[in-house]
Write an enzyme that holds these catalytic residues in place. Structure first.
Site, mmCIF file in Angstrom:
data_model
loop_
_atom_site.group_PDB
_atom_site.id
_atom_site.type_symbol
_atom_site.label_atom_id
_atom_site.label_comp_id
_atom_site.label_asym_id
_atom_site.label_seq_id
_atom_site.Cartn_x
_atom_site.Cartn_y
_atom_site.Cartn_z
ATOM 1 C CG HIS A 61 -1.888 -1.147 1.207
ATOM 2 N ND1 HIS A 61 -2.117 -1.961 2.289
ATOM 3 C CD2 HIS A 61 -2.686 -1.598 0.203
ATOM 4 C CE1 HIS A 61 -3.018 -2.877 1.955
ATOM 5 N NE2 HIS A 61 -3.381 -2.675 0.700
ATOM 6 C CD GLU A 64 -0.498 0.412 4.428
ATOM 7 O OE1 GLU A 64 -1.739 0.337 4.395
ATOM 8 O OE2 GLU A 64 0.232 -0.593 4.453
ATOM 9 C CG HIS A 156 0.717 -3.845 5.204
ATOM 10 N ND1 HIS A 156 -0.081 -3.517 4.121
ATOM 11 C CD2 HIS A 156 1.348 -5.004 4.862
ATOM 12 C CE1 HIS A 156 0.058 -4.431 3.173
ATOM 13 N NE2 HIS A 156 0.924 -5.358 3.603
ATOM 14 C CD GLU A 220 -1.953 -3.760 8.814
ATOM 15 O OE1 GLU A 220 -1.602 -2.559 8.861
ATOM 16 O OE2 GLU A 220 -2.455 -4.287 7.803
HETATM 17 ZN ZN LIG Z 1 -1.405 -1.950 4.160
#
Ligand SMILES: [Zn+2]
Length: 337
Positions: A61, A64, A156, A220
């Protein structure tokens, strides 16, 4: 001679679109291959076939940025020779097009396009890129001799805040046991919250876990912010753990004790079947927010999603996804198998 100088490093060379075909070179201690835009393979010059194979992917992404900066600084220190490399390392900056525009994605969410799902979105630049990253990851792990560790950490940050700031997603293991060593390594990176996926997914970590039996995790690590706006002190844990991992200096980890970890599993997805889908949670709701028993979480025409039992929590709520896609996951506590 390295094609990136310190002032114009791998990240900046990628953002500037300076990849002009594969090339190889050496430093005093490393062998390097710039395999594709945003993809760099590093190995010690004296590499043996017993070295672990470590894939670090980030920027799947594009907005990020903090883990991109963490990984880039590790690459800088490896290239500069200030940190030794004790594994075969493949670094992927996943979505340079979206990274340049500060966007999560430009055409389609790339982390829904792995494990072959890219075939379903041929018009999306992310589909071509996901196919390319799959191939490069396949080449990397297929070259790993039997018996060496194959690790993949896909890094991420999340769209929203989280009750548990850092957490990991353990992709569905196709029945293989979850490894305590992976949890202990996560703990050394200040991550002690874990979600166990219970079915295959079109994520990058499931792809490498499923096809190459890599110990793969999606991490994350906090909230997404633009380049330059990150408080990298909040990422000190993952920075330290990755540096130890790639330099072969991870200290002995403590014995596993379930009480130090919060482990959840996915109970079901909130699927957006129609434009009538309505999520009954505030836009600002944080990941892992508890769902009181009996609460209507979402409605979609005749379908009502109602919280049950009082221990459920919401993860990745996003009512803006397209029809047919996941608008959130309802999770609940579980024991590691
Ligand atoms: Zn992500």
């Amino acid at each position: 001679m390295t094609p990136f100088a310190p002032a114009r490093d791998f990240l900046h060379a990628t953002l500037e679109g300076r990849f002009a075909g594969p090339r190889q070179w050496q430093t005093a201690t490393l062998s390097l291959q710039w395999l594709a835009e945003g993809v760099l393979a590093l190995a010690p010059l004296d590499a043996t076939d017993t070295l672990d194979h470590v894939l670090l992917s980030t920027g799947i992404h594009g907005n990020e940025t903090a883990p991109i900066e963490v990984v880039n600084s590790i690459v800088n220190d490896l290239l500069a020779g200030v940190m030794p490399l004790r594994c075969r390392l493949l670094v992927m900056l996943g979505n340079p097009v979206a990274m340049r525009s500060g966007a999560r994605f430009t055409d389609y969410d790339m982390n829904r396009l792995f494990n072959g799902a890219h075939i379903s979105q041929p018009q999306a630049q992310e589909a071509r890129r996901a196919a390319e990253l799959e191939q490069l990851a396949a080449d990397f792990f297929r070259a790993a001799p039997a018996g060496v560790q194959r690790l993949h950490y896909d890094l991420h940050t999340a769209i929203r805040g989280s009750v548990f700031e850092k957490f990991a997603i353990y992709p569905y293991t196709d029945g293989r046991p979850h490894k305590r060593e992976q949890l202990l390594w996560l703990e050394s990176a200040d991550v002690s919250t874990l979600l166990l996926h219970s079915k295959p997914a079109a994520t990058f970590s499931y792809y490498t876990s499923h096809h190459f039996h890599a110990d793969a995790l999606t991490l994350e690590l906090g909230k997404a912010r633009p380049f330059g706006d990150n408080d990298l002190a909040r990422f000190a844990g993952i920075d330290r753990a990755l540096r130890r991992l790639v330099s072969g200096s991870t200290p002995p980890l403590p014995a596993y004790d379930a009480s130090r970890f919060a482990v959840f599993h996915a109970k079901y997805d909130l699927v957006k079947h129609s434009e009538q889908f309505k999520l009954h949670l505030a836009d600002s709701v944080e990941n892992f927010t508890a769902l009181p028993h009996g609460m209507t979480i979402a409605e979609d025409g005749d379908i009502r999603y109602v919280a049950d039992g009082g221990e459920e929590r919401i993860l990745f709520p996003n009512p803006k996804v397209g029809i047919g896609l996941r608008a959130g996951i309802v999770i609940s506590p579980c024991q590691l198998d």
